[in-house]
Design a protein around this motif. Structure first.
Motif, mmCIF file in Angstrom:
data_model
loop_
_atom_site.group_PDB
_atom_site.id
_atom_site.type_symbol
_atom_site.label_atom_id
_atom_site.label_comp_id
_atom_site.label_asym_id
_atom_site.label_seq_id
_atom_site.Cartn_x
_atom_site.Cartn_y
_atom_site.Cartn_z
ATOM 1 N N THR A 27 -2.052 -6.404 0.888
ATOM 2 C CA THR A 27 -3.429 -6.771 1.225
ATOM 3 C C THR A 27 -4.410 -5.612 1.097
ATOM 4 N N ASN A 28 -3.901 -4.433 0.739
ATOM 5 C CA ASN A 28 -4.786 -3.282 0.563
ATOM 6 C C ASN A 28 -4.191 -2.356 -0.481
ATOM 7 N N ILE A 29 -4.967 -1.415 -0.926
ATOM 8 C CA ILE A 29 -4.557 -0.555 -2.025
ATOM 9 C C ILE A 29 -3.380 0.344 -1.642
ATOM 10 N N ASP A 30 -3.295 0.742 -0.359
ATOM 11 C CA ASP A 30 -2.157 1.563 0.072
ATOM 12 C C ASP A 30 -0.845 0.803 -0.092
ATOM 13 N N ALA A 31 -0.844 -0.475 0.250
ATOM 14 C CA ALA A 31 0.355 -1.297 0.103
ATOM 15 C C ALA A 31 0.744 -1.425 -1.368
ATOM 16 N N HIS A 33 0.162 0.781 -3.677
ATOM 17 C CA HIS A 33 0.732 2.071 -4.078
ATOM 18 C C HIS A 33 2.209 2.143 -3.691
ATOM 19 N N GLN A 183 -6.367 -10.865 -5.270
ATOM 20 C CA GLN A 183 -6.556 -10.657 -3.837
ATOM 21 C C GLN A 183 -7.265 -9.350 -3.534
ATOM 22 N N LEU A 184 -6.899 -8.278 -4.261
ATOM 23 C CA LEU A 184 -7.494 -6.961 -4.018
ATOM 24 C C LEU A 184 -8.778 -6.743 -4.816
ATOM 25 N N LYS A 185 -9.132 -7.768 -5.600
ATOM 26 C CA LYS A 185 -10.354 -7.694 -6.410
ATOM 27 C C LYS A 185 -10.324 -6.489 -7.349
ATOM 28 N N VAL A 257 2.484 1.899 5.343
ATOM 29 C CA VAL A 257 1.069 1.593 5.519
ATOM 30 C C VAL A 257 0.671 1.776 6.977
ATOM 31 N N ARG A 261 -2.224 4.415 8.366
ATOM 32 C CA ARG A 261 -3.337 4.009 9.241
ATOM 33 C C ARG A 261 -3.328 4.777 10.551
#
Length: 263
Positions: A27-31, A33, A183-185, A257, A261
């Motif tokens: 759901t995010n760029i870190d995931a 990666h 999803q991440l656009k 992740v 955070r």
């Protein structure tokens, strides 16, 4: 006598039900990666499967002889697959690129780091794959997956290697990445190599390599009931290895992740 697909399809459906396949975990760029830095090792060892299979079927020698595999049509099938994987047309429509290099370039576009894989491949070049697997930094899930890959290769049985290659590999990737990109656009403008990698795999795997790989397995089984059973078992085990990889990468995503955070 054709390869029975009942168990293979059931295991494939189990793979497609894995939470990672929906893209919902990334759901995010870190995931993304974390995922790509694990998965890139599977992209590399896919080529090891392909080249091992090519060597079994049509080995490179100083003096060429037409083996039974060449005459069976198996050589054409594997050579066409390797041609695209090892020297596909790049985005400019002129130069060639391996799908492995295309994936590494896609990683860089989205901010993932292929350095561990590059160090690993350099070590393989200089010291061999066994040394590299024992001594280089490889994520544990990827190392277990590669170990299973080389167990298939080490059987020296073309029908077993072909079954692992055909059913357990990269044809599961494009649909998942397409969902992630949406999803991440991640737009085509932001990451052209990333989108081109997806495009080529959807085109090549779905339209060409998938059907050719199944035909290749059946050709190599030679209607032998023992070979057919062994190929079926190898396909199921390759899918199980992929499911285990996905589960372990899922855990890594959640853990790494969360750490990022927290820090």
């Amino acid at each position: 006598m054709k390869l029975p697909l009942g168990k293979i399809r059931a295991k494939t459906e189990e793979l497609y039900r894995h939470p990672l396949m929906s893209g919902a975990l990334i759901t995010n760029i870190d995931a993304l990666h974390v995922f790509m830095e694990h998965h890139v090792f599977a992209v590399w060892d896919f080529m090891s499967l392909a080249k091992s299979l090519q060597h079994f079927i049509c080995p490179s020698t100083k003096c060429w002889v037409p083996t039974r595999w060449i005459r069976s049509g198996a050589a054409r099938l594997i050579n066409e697959i390797v041609l695209a994987e090892e020297s596909d047309v790049d985005m400019d429509g002129v130069s060639s690129i391996t799908h492995h290099d295309l994936y590494c370039q896609a990683m860089l576009e989205v901010g993932a780091d292929p350095a561990d894989l590059e160090d690993f491949v350099n070590c393989v070049t200089n010291d061999g794959v066994r040394y590299a697997m024992e001594n280089m930094h490889v994520p544990a899930p990827s190392l277990r997956f590669m170990t299973r890959t080389f167990e298939f290769i080490d059987t020296g049985e073309p029908h077993i290697v072909a079954a692992a290659f055909c059913f357990g590999r990269e044809n599961v990737i494009p649909s998942m990445f397409s969902k992630i990109a949406e999803q991440l656009k991640i737009s085509r403008t932001q990451a052209p190599k990333f989108h081109y990698y997806l495009q080529r795999h959807i085109e090549v795997d779905g339209e060409e390599h998938g059907p050719a790989a199944i035909q290749l397995v059946e050709t190599l089984c030679e209607h032998d009931p023992v070979h057919i059973h062994e190929a079926e078992q190898a396909a199921v085990e390759a899918l199980e290895a992929r499911i285990r990889l996905w589960t372990e990468v899922e855990h890594a995503i959640r853990h790494e992740v969360a750490e990022l955070r927290h820090n």
